[in-house]
Design a protein around this motif. Structure first.
Motif, mmCIF file in Angstrom:
data_model
loop_
_atom_site.group_PDB
_atom_site.id
_atom_site.type_symbol
_atom_site.label_atom_id
_atom_site.label_comp_id
_atom_site.label_asym_id
_atom_site.label_seq_id
_atom_site.Cartn_x
_atom_site.Cartn_y
_atom_site.Cartn_z
ATOM 1 N N GLY A 85 11.691 -2.014 -5.472
ATOM 2 C CA GLY A 85 10.889 -0.753 -5.404
ATOM 3 C C GLY A 85 11.489 0.534 -6.138
ATOM 4 N N SER A 124 10.477 6.858 -4.402
ATOM 5 C CA SER A 124 11.269 7.714 -3.814
ATOM 6 C C SER A 124 12.625 7.257 -3.289
ATOM 7 C CB SER A 124 10.503 8.774 -2.850
ATOM 8 O OG SER A 124 9.413 9.157 -3.383
ATOM 9 N N VAL A 184 14.126 -3.658 -9.081
ATOM 10 C CA VAL A 184 13.025 -4.532 -9.416
ATOM 11 C C VAL A 184 11.769 -3.919 -9.012
ATOM 12 C CG1 VAL A 184 12.103 -6.680 -9.206
ATOM 13 C CG2 VAL A 184 14.627 -6.327 -8.878
ATOM 14 N N ALA A 237 7.289 -3.646 -9.226
ATOM 15 C CA ALA A 237 6.327 -4.137 -9.576
ATOM 16 C C ALA A 237 5.565 -3.557 -10.908
ATOM 17 C CB ALA A 237 5.476 -4.158 -8.435
ATOM 18 N N ARG A 249 -1.226 4.698 -3.471
ATOM 19 C CA ARG A 249 0.410 4.500 -3.353
ATOM 20 C C ARG A 249 0.724 4.431 -5.154
ATOM 21 N NH1 ARG A 249 2.913 6.335 0.422
ATOM 22 N NH2 ARG A 249 1.152 7.530 0.745
ATOM 23 N N GLY A 250 1.685 5.075 -5.327
ATOM 24 C CA GLY A 250 2.488 4.795 -6.862
ATOM 25 C C GLY A 250 2.942 3.586 -7.128
ATOM 26 N N ARG A 251 2.919 3.349 -8.399
ATOM 27 C CA ARG A 251 3.379 2.171 -8.864
ATOM 28 C C ARG A 251 4.212 2.521 -10.218
ATOM 29 N NH1 ARG A 251 0.919 -1.834 -11.619
ATOM 30 N NH2 ARG A 251 1.517 -3.871 -10.960
ATOM 31 N N GLY A 300 9.233 5.311 -10.574
ATOM 32 C CA GLY A 300 9.202 6.743 -9.815
ATOM 33 C C GLY A 300 8.467 6.618 -8.459
ATOM 34 N N ASN A 305 2.268 11.793 -7.001
ATOM 35 C CA ASN A 305 2.098 12.939 -5.598
ATOM 36 C C ASN A 305 2.004 14.299 -6.390
ATOM 37 O OD1 ASN A 305 4.503 14.095 -5.923
ATOM 38 N ND2 ASN A 305 5.673 12.953 -4.112
ATOM 39 N N GLN A 351 -1.839 10.896 3.011
ATOM 40 C CA GLN A 351 -0.960 10.011 1.962
ATOM 41 C C GLN A 351 0.380 9.997 2.156
ATOM 42 O OE1 GLN A 351 -2.711 12.346 -0.756
ATOM 43 N NE2 GLN A 351 -4.551 11.239 -0.275
ATOM 44 N N ALA A 405 10.073 5.023 3.260
ATOM 45 C CA ALA A 405 9.603 5.569 4.394
ATOM 46 C C ALA A 405 9.060 4.692 5.737
ATOM 47 C CB ALA A 405 7.947 6.470 3.755
ATOM 48 N N THR A 465 6.155 13.654 3.077
ATOM 49 C CA THR A 465 7.201 12.812 3.269
ATOM 50 C C THR A 465 8.111 12.537 2.088
ATOM 51 O OG1 THR A 465 5.456 11.355 3.028
ATOM 52 C CG2 THR A 465 5.988 11.416 5.112
HETATM 53 C C1 LIG Z 1 -1.375 10.710 -3.966
HETATM 54 C C2 LIG Z 1 -0.185 11.095 -3.222
HETATM 55 C C3 LIG Z 1 0.271 12.343 -2.899
HETATM 56 C C4 LIG Z 1 1.344 12.747 -2.324
HETATM 57 N N1 LIG Z 1 1.814 14.084 -2.257
HETATM 58 C C5 LIG Z 1 2.826 14.484 -1.693
HETATM 59 C C6 LIG Z 1 3.570 15.399 -1.878
HETATM 60 O O1 LIG Z 1 2.975 16.364 -2.522
HETATM 61 N N2 LIG Z 1 4.800 15.882 -1.179
HETATM 62 C C7 LIG Z 1 5.230 14.857 -0.314
HETATM 63 O O2 LIG Z 1 6.464 15.074 0.097
HETATM 64 N N3 LIG Z 1 4.678 13.617 -0.293
HETATM 65 C C8 LIG Z 1 3.698 13.185 -1.032
HETATM 66 N N4 LIG Z 1 3.162 12.028 -0.845
HETATM 67 C C9 LIG Z 1 3.808 11.011 -0.088
HETATM 68 C C10 LIG Z 1 5.428 10.728 -0.859
HETATM 69 O O3 LIG Z 1 5.183 10.732 -2.243
HETATM 70 C C11 LIG Z 1 5.794 9.311 -0.220
HETATM 71 O O4 LIG Z 1 5.817 9.523 1.114
HETATM 72 C C12 LIG Z 1 7.077 8.730 -0.761
HETATM 73 O O5 LIG Z 1 6.968 8.790 -2.358
HETATM 74 C C13 LIG Z 1 7.287 7.557 -0.304
HETATM 75 O O6 LIG Z 1 8.370 6.824 -0.887
HETATM 76 P P1 LIG Z 1 8.792 5.280 -0.890
HETATM 77 O O7 LIG Z 1 10.174 5.350 -1.557
HETATM 78 O O8 LIG Z 1 8.805 4.955 0.860
HETATM 79 O O9 LIG Z 1 7.579 4.431 -1.353
HETATM 80 P P2 LIG Z 1 7.143 4.532 -3.012
HETATM 81 O O10 LIG Z 1 7.615 5.936 -3.701
HETATM 82 O O11 LIG Z 1 5.635 4.576 -2.935
HETATM 83 O O12 LIG Z 1 7.905 3.543 -3.850
HETATM 84 C C14 LIG Z 1 7.664 2.069 -3.410
HETATM 85 C C15 LIG Z 1 7.733 1.373 -4.848
HETATM 86 O O13 LIG Z 1 8.006 -0.102 -4.710
HETATM 87 C C16 LIG Z 1 7.267 -0.608 -5.567
HETATM 88 N N5 LIG Z 1 6.517 -2.091 -5.184
HETATM 89 C C17 LIG Z 1 5.780 -2.340 -4.065
HETATM 90 N N6 LIG Z 1 5.793 -3.474 -3.783
HETATM 91 C C18 LIG Z 1 6.609 -4.211 -4.595
HETATM 92 C C19 LIG Z 1 7.075 -5.456 -4.905
HETATM 93 N N7 LIG Z 1 6.257 -6.420 -4.186
HETATM 94 N N8 LIG Z 1 7.663 -5.893 -5.979
HETATM 95 C C20 LIG Z 1 8.521 -4.717 -6.488
HETATM 96 N N9 LIG Z 1 8.116 -3.647 -6.436
HETATM 97 C C21 LIG Z 1 7.179 -3.283 -5.336
HETATM 98 C C22 LIG Z 1 5.983 0.375 -5.705
HETATM 99 O O14 LIG Z 1 5.326 -0.235 -7.054
HETATM 100 C C23 LIG Z 1 6.686 1.401 -5.876
HETATM 101 O O15 LIG Z 1 7.013 1.662 -7.004
HETATM 102 C C24 LIG Z 1 2.008 11.650 -1.707
HETATM 103 C C25 LIG Z 1 1.996 10.312 -1.970
HETATM 104 C C26 LIG Z 1 0.507 10.150 -2.864
HETATM 105 C C27 LIG Z 1 0.583 8.688 -2.804
#
Ligand SMILES: Cc1cc2nc3c(=O)[nH]c(=O)nc-3n(C[C@H](O)[C@H](O)[C@H](O)COP(=O)(O)OP(=O)(O)OC[C@H]3O[C@@H](n4cnc5c(N)ncnc54)[C@H](O)[C@@H]3O)c2cc1C
Length: 514
Positions: free
Chosen positions: A12, A15, A34, A36, A87-89, A92, A98, A452, A487, A498
């Motif tokens: 993933g 963030s 790695v 997705a 959720r972003g893909r 990044g 976000n 979100q 997260a 977050t």
């Molecule tokens: C639309 C939106 C607006 C937001 N606005 C804000 C904001 O303004 N300020 C703020 O503080 N927070 C905001 N957030 C929340 C914040 O962006 C998230 O809490 C944070 O980015 C989460 O980080 P993470 O590393 O946990 O997951 P993510 O950043 O979601 O990363 C997870 C990654 O893992 C990948 N992945 C998933 N499954 C697999 C798999 N099976 N194999 C390989 N890769 C995989 C995904 O594609 C993704 O790239 C927002 C979120 C969204 C969706």
């Protein structure tokens, strides 16, 4: 075919994962990241994502193609049907899609977590390390020169809703805080933003771009991880949905609040009975997927007078927040007011271009918790998510009071200056329910949105606590060589958006891993 040769596989590129992968690679570890979704260089990002207003790209199918999990749905409350959960893909992750709000949680969150290695003195250096704060970088608890630029919009450039919310909240007795990211930041504040020259800076831009030339980091996009591979109780790699196998000494899941628990469940780590129903062999029984939180959000739409409407589609959607405490017995900073110059915070329900702004209120502190289960063992199937927001009566009562306080702000003269037409006509269902607790509860359960900010599906805690999935070193209990860093490990949702807290977790764990 098996591939070897890495010290760490990070799953993933969001963030936490991008920060963790880049920092561990900087320290000399051979890291395979790695992802997705698609991998791409900073310069290749669709221009729409650079806009200060995230709705520009989120609602543009061409820009969003491949960068959003389009099939993922959650039911916000037990009264609501499932709807899209953003959720972003791709490189990044969610930081690439976000709202670019760069707010820290108050340090009270980390005091309350009470976890070794996550106290305010432990996390503050990493909040400082991750940032380049244009206004407050010289304060001891801030940073300069870090990968994530942080700044605040000058007041002259605020939108009309920002100004009205700040004035109305001040008039209603809320204090002013220039820097909400100070360790105990509370009150009416400019919302810090992570962008440079008005253009989004995701963790792909901030961390991966500069780490790509190190020689120690490999980024592999379009690679969906199915499950973790084990040798006995030791994680030795991951299996991809296409059957490929990748091996390393340490596996870190940073696939986010929805997909890290899904990978654990497919790997046989989770509630045993449910795994057996799906035909998945049970490796270790843990409460994976249990305890999800987000910030339940209610909005009051404000019909805007001509002079108060946005000037361009790229006007920043929000520049002000109010972090506040709902009463003498309530947890500190348990509430948040936000203002939206255009009604886009509830992205899934966004209607850009309408002459409507809104005020929002969310619960920074929640007692309600949701759950996530697998629909099937197929890695291409998204999990079933029931957020169960407001299921705890204490949350419902605070939300009721919060939305009434929000309506009072919306009815104040400071808001009237930007309003054209009737607030009541713009929000008929809300106003019809306002005077009755029962009716308002019904209304909130039927309409509440999330912000979100999903967390807490693989909770970090004491090894002997029943809710714990990972220990305070982010190690998955009961197995070796497997960690979760994103997260999903937060014990509870922080009292802030977050993203910064999640990047901080990636930075902090990089120092403990490498
Ligand atoms: C639309 C939106 C607006 C937001 N606005 C804000 C904001 O303004 N300020 C703020 O503080 N927070 C905001 N957030 C929340 C914040 O962006 C998230 O809490 C944070 O980015 C989460 O980080 P993470 O590393 O946990 O997951 P993510 O950043 O979601 O990363 C997870 C990654 O893992 C990948 N992945 C998933 N499954 C697999 C798999 N099976 N194999 C390989 N890769 C995989 C995904 O594609 C993704 O790239 C927002 C979120 C969204 C969706």
């Amino acid at each position: 075919m098996a591939s070897t040769g890495w010290d760490i596989i990070v799953v993933g590129a969001g963030s936490a994962g991008a920060a963790l992968a880049a920092r561990t690679a900087e320290k000399g570890a051979r890291v395979l990241l790695v992802e997705a979704g698609p991998d791409y260089r900073s310069a290749e990002m669709h221009e729409a994502w650079r806009s200060p207003n995230p709705a520009v790209a989120l609602l543009d199918p061409q820009a969003a193609e491949g960068l959003v999990w389009t099939e993922l749905a959650t039911a916000r409350t037990d009264r609501q049907q499932p709807g899209l959960y953003w959720r972003g893909r791709g490189a990044g992750g969610s930081s690439a899609i976000n709202g670019q709000i760069a707010i820290r949680p108050p340090m009270a969150d980390f005091e309350e977590w009470g976890l070794p290695g996550w106290a305010p003195d432990d996390v503050l250096p990493y909040f400082a390390k991750l940032e380049d704060d244009a206004q407050f970088g010289d304060e001891p608890y801030h940073g300069r020169g870090g990968p994530t630029p942080v700044w605040r919009m000058p007041r002259a450039d605020w939108g009309a809703v920002d100004t009205a919310l700040a004035q109305a909240a001040r008039a209603a007795g809320h204090g002013w805080t220039e820097d909400v990211n100070a360790p105990r930041g509370s009150g009416v504040s400019p919302y810090p933003i992570n962008s440079r020259d008005g253009r989004r800076v995701s963790v792909n831009d901030a961390y991966l771009e500069r780490a790509r030339d190190l020689g120690t980091l490999t980024v592999r996009g379009d690679a969906l991880v199915d499950r973790v591979l084990f040798d006995g109780d030791r994680a030795v790699g991951v299996r991809l949905a296409d059957g490929g196998e990748l091996r390393a000494g340490t596996v870190v899941l940073s696939a986010g609040v929805i997909h890290s628990p899904a990978i654990l469940l497919r790997s046989g780590i989770g509630p045993a009975a449910r795994l057996r129903e799906l035909g998945i062999g049970v490796r270790h029984q843990l409460p994976v997927g249990q305890g999800m939180q987000d910030h339940p959000l209610a909005l009051v739409a404000i019909p805007l007078a001509e002079h108060a409407r946005r000037r361009t589609p790229h006007d920043r959607h929000t520049n002000v927040c109010v972090r506040w405490t709902s009463g003498p017995d309530a947890p500190e900073n348990d509430m948040m007011f936000v203002g939206l110059n255009e009604s886009v915070l509830a992205m899934a329900a966004a209607t850009p271009g309408l002459p409507t702004g809104s005020y929002g209120v969310w619960l920074n502190k929640n007692d309600s918790r949701g759950e996530l289960t697998l629909a099937s063992a197929d890695p291409a199937a998204d999990p079933v998510v029931r957020q169960r927001m407001l299921s705890d009566p204490r949350d419902l009562a605070r939300m009721r009071a919060g939305v009434r306080a929000l309506v009072e702000l919306a009815l104040r003269p400071e808001t009237a200056r930007i309003t054209e037409g009737s607030l009541e006509k713009e929000n008929p269902a809300l106003f019809a329910a306002l005077d009755s607790d029962a009716a308002l509860d019904d209304h909130l359960l039927a309409t509440v949105l999330d912000a979100q900010h999903g967390t807490s599906t693989c909770r970090m805690g004491a090894s002997d606590a029943p809710e714990t999935v990972v220990d305070s070193e982010c190690r998955v209990l009961g197995v070796d060589g497997l960690r979760v860093v994103d997260a999903s490990v937060f014990p509870s949702v922080p009292r802030a958006n977050t993203n910064l807290a999640t990047i901080m977790a990636g930075e902090l764990m990089a120092d403990r891993l490498a």
